[in-house]
Design a protein around this motif. Sequence first.
Motif, PDB file in Angstrom:
ATOM      1  N   GLN A 258      -8.654   3.465  -6.204  1.00 16.47           N
ATOM      2  CA  GLN A 258      -8.173   3.646  -4.827  1.00 16.47           C
ATOM      3  C   GLN A 258      -7.263   2.509  -4.329  1.00 16.47           C
ATOM      4  O   GLN A 258      -7.260   2.163  -3.144  1.00 16.47           O
ATOM      5  N   ARG A 259      -6.473   1.942  -5.252  1.00 19.60           N
ATOM      6  CA  ARG A 259      -5.523   0.910  -4.846  1.00 19.60           C
ATOM      7  C   ARG A 259      -4.468   0.754  -5.922  1.00 19.60           C
ATOM      8  O   ARG A 259      -4.621   1.268  -7.036  1.00 19.60           O
ATOM      9  N   ARG A 260      -3.410   0.043  -5.597  1.00 15.74           N
ATOM     10  CA  ARG A 260      -2.423  -0.359  -6.588  1.00 15.74           C
ATOM     11  C   ARG A 260      -2.872  -1.656  -7.249  1.00 15.74           C
ATOM     12  O   ARG A 260      -3.556  -2.476  -6.632  1.00 15.74           O
TER      13      ARG A 260
ATOM     14  N   ASN B 279       0.810  -1.214   0.000  1.00  7.80           N
ATOM     15  CA  ASN B 279       0.000   0.000   0.000  1.00  7.80           C
ATOM     16  C   ASN B 279       0.845   1.268   0.000  1.00  7.80           C
ATOM     17  O   ASN B 279       1.938   1.302   0.553  1.00  7.80           O
TER      18      ASN B 279
ATOM     19  N   GLU C 129      -2.221   5.942  -4.027  1.00  8.01           N
ATOM     20  CA  GLU C 129      -3.564   5.400  -4.178  1.00  8.01           C
ATOM     21  C   GLU C 129      -4.642   6.472  -4.161  1.00  8.01           C
ATOM     22  O   GLU C 129      -5.702   6.296  -4.774  1.00  8.01           O
TER      23      GLU C 129
END
Length: 253
Positions: free
Chosen positions: A214-216, A203, A208
């Motif tokens: 909203q994330r890798r 994270n 992000e």
Amino acid sequence: MEINLTNKIVLVTGATGELGRVMARTMAVCGADLVIHYHKNEMKAREIVQEIEAMGRRAIAVQADITNGCSVATMHEAIKRQLQHVDIVVANAVIQYQWKSVLEQSPGDYLSQFDSCVMQSVYLAKAFLPAMIARNYGRFIGINTECSMQNFPTQSAYVAGKRGMDGLYRTLAKEIGGHQITVNQVAPGWTISEKDRAAGMENSASYERNVPLQRRGTDQEIANVVAFLASDLASFITGAYIPVNGGNVMPAI
């Protein structure tokens, strides 16, 4: 409907790297036989070959310097002797270096990125495309980057190499499309790899927060798109630059 690469032979360059090894395994899961290219890490290449053979697929490890045309040609001859031909080329290898500002980056770093992004693909095309043209079938896939659209500070050498690669792939797609060979690029974002998981570094809030999802992304998600483009499901897609980054960059029309 499934991604079926049965009876296809896939070459993945840089297959011992964090993304390359997952691409290779994924292609094998889809039924393909593999050529595992490596530059220096022979031990990892042999390990990946054993993994793929355990899946019931054929696999060989071949060494080459992808920035050297003679070395790529020698690799091609070695593959011909053992597996006859290659149906799918995935140009994944790239030279790593320390990112600096334009004023601080050495000229050699720009040359290394041109060699490993542009010239690698030129050498691979010259070696493997003639046989694909003769068979009227093939897939030529390059791994680009979201950085090509970002152009952030310190990215200049990497972006210069990858943007040059983009021009080459789009031109090549037009030149060989009549032979039913597709030419496409996958552009990962900052991707979670085995190394990140081992270090507990999956994270990054600062990255992000700008990603719509909203994330890798994960290495497997990148490999999934590569496998799709390699398959007959993508038979009418060519000349594409496909970001796989949760929407962090979005090509415009």
